[in-house]
Design a protein around this motif. Sequence first.
Motif: not given
Length: 112
Positions: A32-37, A75-76
């Motif tokens: 899973q790729i988690w993008l830093v908010d 992250v999300r």
Amino acid sequence: MTTTIEAPAQTHGLQVRTDPTGKPLAIRHDGQIWLVDPDTESRHWFGRDAWWNTRRTAAVGSGDLVSIEFWRVQVRPGTTSALRTITLRREPLATHWLLDSFSDSDETTEEA
């Protein structure tokens, strides 16, 4: 729910993409790729390794052998998903990151 790894081992499925200053931008974990908010404040600090317990030795000029780098980021996986908190750590002189903790909640207000 919080998952904490007491003595993190190398996480082979963990990849961290950073900006030129070293701040994490995205994390790949378990496929899973988690993008830093970008709208939340990331926390960055250094801890110290208890080198006297590990009995590691190094030649003079080897570099910093005691500073452990930490980042706590929100992250999300998508733009509408709930925020989760990831704490990353990097051991002295290491080139790879370790997953220190992963949580379902916003924990950026905790003191490190």
